[in-house]
Enzyme design. Structure first.
Site, PDB file in Angstrom:
ATOM      1  N   ASP A  15      -2.623  -1.700  10.069  1.00 28.36           N
ATOM      2  CA  ASP A  15      -2.707  -0.859   8.522  1.00 28.36           C
ATOM      3  C   ASP A  15      -3.612  -2.016   8.533  1.00 28.36           C
ATOM      4  O   ASP A  15      -3.908  -2.319   7.245  1.00 28.36           O
ATOM      5  CB  ASP A  15      -0.938  -1.308   7.883  1.00 28.36           C
ATOM      6  CG  ASP A  15      -0.601  -0.329   8.142  1.00 28.36           C
ATOM      7  OD1 ASP A  15      -1.354   1.249   8.529  1.00 28.36           O
ATOM      8  OD2 ASP A  15       0.922   0.115   7.781  1.00 28.36           O
ATOM      9  N   GLY A  17       7.704   1.269   5.256  1.00 36.76           N
ATOM     10  CA  GLY A  17       6.059   1.810   4.925  1.00 36.76           C
ATOM     11  C   GLY A  17       5.488   1.703   3.569  1.00 36.76           C
ATOM     12  O   GLY A  17       4.312   2.378   3.620  1.00 36.76           O
ATOM     13  N   LEU A  18       5.815   0.659   3.620  1.00 38.18           N
ATOM     14  CA  LEU A  18       4.463   0.005   2.212  1.00 38.18           C
ATOM     15  C   LEU A  18       3.432  -1.231   2.773  1.00 38.18           C
ATOM     16  O   LEU A  18       2.641  -1.760   2.185  1.00 38.18           O
ATOM     17  CB  LEU A  18       5.132  -0.493   1.271  1.00 38.18           C
ATOM     18  CG  LEU A  18       6.178   0.526   0.229  1.00 38.18           C
ATOM     19  CD1 LEU A  18       7.763  -0.594  -1.055  1.00 38.18           C
ATOM     20  CD2 LEU A  18       5.079   1.629  -0.390  1.00 38.18           C
ATOM     21  N   GLY A  19       3.796  -1.495   4.133  1.00 38.22           N
ATOM     22  CA  GLY A  19       2.847  -2.535   4.198  1.00 38.22           C
ATOM     23  C   GLY A  19       3.095  -3.323   3.847  1.00 38.22           C
ATOM     24  O   GLY A  19       2.378  -4.582   4.306  1.00 38.22           O
ATOM     25  N   GLY A  20       4.677  -4.456   3.599  1.00 40.49           N
ATOM     26  CA  GLY A  20       4.681  -5.755   3.492  1.00 40.49           C
ATOM     27  C   GLY A  20       4.101  -6.541   5.003  1.00 40.49           C
ATOM     28  O   GLY A  20       3.260  -7.697   3.992  1.00 40.49           O
ATOM     29  N   PRO A  73       9.831  -4.481  -0.284  1.00 41.42           N
ATOM     30  CA  PRO A  73      10.912  -3.991   1.069  1.00 41.42           C
ATOM     31  C   PRO A  73      10.346  -3.917   2.299  1.00 41.42           C
ATOM     32  O   PRO A  73       9.929  -3.296   2.347  1.00 41.42           O
ATOM     33  CB  PRO A  73      11.610  -2.817   0.204  1.00 41.42           C
ATOM     34  CG  PRO A  73      10.939  -2.749  -1.212  1.00 41.42           C
ATOM     35  CD  PRO A  73       9.471  -3.143  -0.513  1.00 41.42           C
ATOM     36  N   SER A 131       2.202  -6.133   6.959  1.00 41.96           N
ATOM     37  CA  SER A 131       0.900  -6.344   6.842  1.00 41.96           C
ATOM     38  C   SER A 131       0.461  -6.973   5.985  1.00 41.96           C
ATOM     39  O   SER A 131      -0.820  -7.654   6.115  1.00 41.96           O
ATOM     40  CB  SER A 131       0.252  -4.604   7.745  1.00 41.96           C
ATOM     41  OG  SER A 131       1.027  -4.149   8.344  1.00 41.96           O
ATOM     42  N   LYS A 159       0.940  -1.014   0.095  1.00 48.74           N
ATOM     43  CA  LYS A 159      -0.268   0.228  -0.268  1.00 48.74           C
ATOM     44  C   LYS A 159       0.853   1.128  -0.127  1.00 48.74           C
ATOM     45  O   LYS A 159       2.493   1.553   0.097  1.00 48.74           O
ATOM     46  CB  LYS A 159      -1.132  -0.586   0.884  1.00 48.74           C
ATOM     47  CG  LYS A 159      -0.049  -0.123   2.500  1.00 48.74           C
ATOM     48  CD  LYS A 159      -0.047   1.098   3.208  1.00 48.74           C
ATOM     49  CE  LYS A 159       1.053   1.014   4.740  1.00 48.74           C
ATOM     50  NZ  LYS A 159       1.648   2.422   4.801  1.00 48.74           N
TER      51      LYS A 159
HETATM   52  O1  C5P Z   1       0.420  -1.129  14.959  1.00 51.36           O
HETATM   53  P1  C5P Z   1       1.794  -1.401  14.447  1.00 51.36           P
HETATM   54  O2  C5P Z   1       2.617  -2.471  15.112  1.00 51.36           O
HETATM   55  O3  C5P Z   1       2.105  -1.143  13.049  1.00 51.36           O
HETATM   56  O4  C5P Z   1       2.301   0.034  14.919  1.00 51.36           O
HETATM   57  C1  C5P Z   1       3.897  -0.109  15.179  1.00 51.36           C
HETATM   58  C2  C5P Z   1       4.141   1.219  16.302  1.00 51.36           C
HETATM   59  O5  C5P Z   1       3.712   2.204  15.825  1.00 51.36           O
HETATM   60  C3  C5P Z   1       3.697   1.003  17.272  1.00 51.36           C
HETATM   61  O6  C5P Z   1       4.207   0.686  18.408  1.00 51.36           O
HETATM   62  C4  C5P Z   1       3.289   2.896  17.974  1.00 51.36           C
HETATM   63  O7  C5P Z   1       4.598   2.734  18.321  1.00 51.36           O
HETATM   64  C5  C5P Z   1       2.723   3.119  16.841  1.00 51.36           C
HETATM   65  N1  C5P Z   1       1.531   3.583  15.934  1.00 51.36           N
HETATM   66  C6  C5P Z   1       0.988   4.409  16.855  1.00 51.36           C
HETATM   67  N2  C5P Z   1      -0.075   4.852  15.957  1.00 51.36           N
HETATM   68  C7  C5P Z   1      -0.892   4.866  15.010  1.00 51.36           C
HETATM   69  C8  C5P Z   1      -0.054   3.894  14.386  1.00 51.36           C
HETATM   70  C9  C5P Z   1       1.206   3.368  15.030  1.00 51.36           C
HETATM   71  O8  C5P Z   1       1.740   5.622  17.259  1.00 51.36           O
HETATM   72  N3  C5P Z   1      -1.896   4.501  14.877  1.00 51.36           N
END
Ligand code: C5P
Length: 317
Positions: free
Chosen positions: A148, A110-113, A106, A115, A15
């Site tokens: 994500d 930041g491309l949500g791989g 990659p 996820s 994404k």
């Molecule tokens: O949810 P995810 O594991 O992808 O998030 C990784 C880290 O990014 C979280 O531990 C948090 O520190 C931060 N995050 C956040 N707010 C969000 C999504 C992610 O602070 N909405």
């Protein structure tokens, strides 16, 4: 969508966030956000094969960090394996699965791989195991694993709010023949999302008008307006820590991109092009500038439909 007797293969599209506004920090440590997210044609490929018990996962491919072309991650540390465990627990399914992931997206880009792999595992296993959970339930399960994942289970252009768990579709009524082409550049290192959010200081929220323009552009397929209303609240924080990414963004702009933005929390940067020819020209220019080591790919936005985003699922014996 077709499933074979013993397994299926499924695409797990990456994404990009065309718009990402951080609205504030929450009591649980996460951040409230509002983001327009679209699947793209860059995708990992997953093969899910039934086995009597146990869940294991193999990863191969060019999206992995240099020098690790074949890895066997610990299931506890792999989002796809954790998604399989969670689905099995939620449905009391008695069997197991082998998950083979060919990585093209990659890692930490930041491309949500990761996820995408988890989302595709939930969607694919729900079909393979015939566990019949509605998509809302799969999204709920996904939200437990990562912010994500609900959007990626949904698998089309969406607006994502809250921590990421509130997902609403953006109805895309693009004129026939419309296609959006991107050039994605990854610098070859990964960025930890948690670290980016920890460094982020509020104050860089976008105007309501920018959001409305971005949403309208996505609904109508207007690539010019979309490029003009690109926004990512995390970009300044990430560019400050990794100045190379700002240089990459400037090079993409100088190569003629309509708009350039950091994707998610980075490290990938994407450029929007007026068409496929321009995208290929931009890719060639930045590659010529930076050297052959550069990871750059041309990809297309896939705005509509789980079948497009997750398909085609092919039968496997
Ligand atoms: O949810 P995810 O594991 O992808 O998030 C990784 C880290 O990014 C979280 O531990 C948090 O520190 C931060 N995050 C956040 N707010 C969000 C999504 C992610 O602070 N909405």
């Amino acid at each position: 969508m077709k499933t074979g007797g013993n397994g299926i293969s499924i695409a797990a599209p990456a994404k990009v966030n065309l718009f990402l506004d951080i609205l504030g920090k929450r009591a649980d440590g996460y951040h409230d956000l509002r983001s327009l997210v679209v699947p793209i044609s860059l995708a990992d490929e997953l093969v899910l094969e039934n086995r009597e018990e146990g869940i294991d996962v193999w990863c191969q491919g060019e999206g992995l960090p240099a020098g690790s072309h074949d890895v066997l991650p610990e299931p506890a540390h792999n989002l796809a394996a954790r998604a399989a465990l969670l689905l099995r627990e939620a449905t009391a399914f008695p069997g197991g699965v082998s998950i083979h992931i060919r990585k093209y997206i990659p890692v930490g880009g930041g491309l949500g791989g990761g996820s995408a792999d988890a989302a595709a595992t939930l969607v694919g296993l729900n079909r393979l195991w015939k566990t019949g959970l509605p998509v809302e339930r799969l999204m709920e399960l996904g939200a437990r694993l990562g912010s994500d994942i609900p959007a990626m289970v949904y698998g089309r252009a969406v607006c994502m709010e809250g921590r990421g768990e509130r997902v609403s579709p953006v109805a895309c009524r693009w004129p026939a023949g419309t296609a959006w082409w991107l050039v994605i550049v990854n610098p070859g290192f990964s960025v930890a999302t948690r670290d980016v959010y920890a460094r982020f200081r509020t104050g860089l929220t976008s105007s309501e008008e920018t959001f409305r323009n971005a949403a309208f552009a996505l609904e109508r397929g207007d690539v010019g307006l979309a490029s003009f209303s690109l926004h990512n609240s995390l970009e300044a924080t990430v560019f400050a820590k990794y100045p190379l990414l700002k240089i990459v963004a400037d090079k993409l702009k100088a190569a003629g991109a309509l708009g350039v933005l950091l994707s998610g929390s980075g490290a990938s940067v994407f450029a929007m092009a007026a068409g496929l020819d321009q995208a290929l020209a931009i890719e060639e220019k930045v590659r010529r500038d930076a050297g052959p080591w550069l990871w750059a790919r041309v990809a297309q936005v896939l705005p509509d439909g789980v079948m497009v985003a997750h398909g085609p699922l092919e039968a496997r014996v």
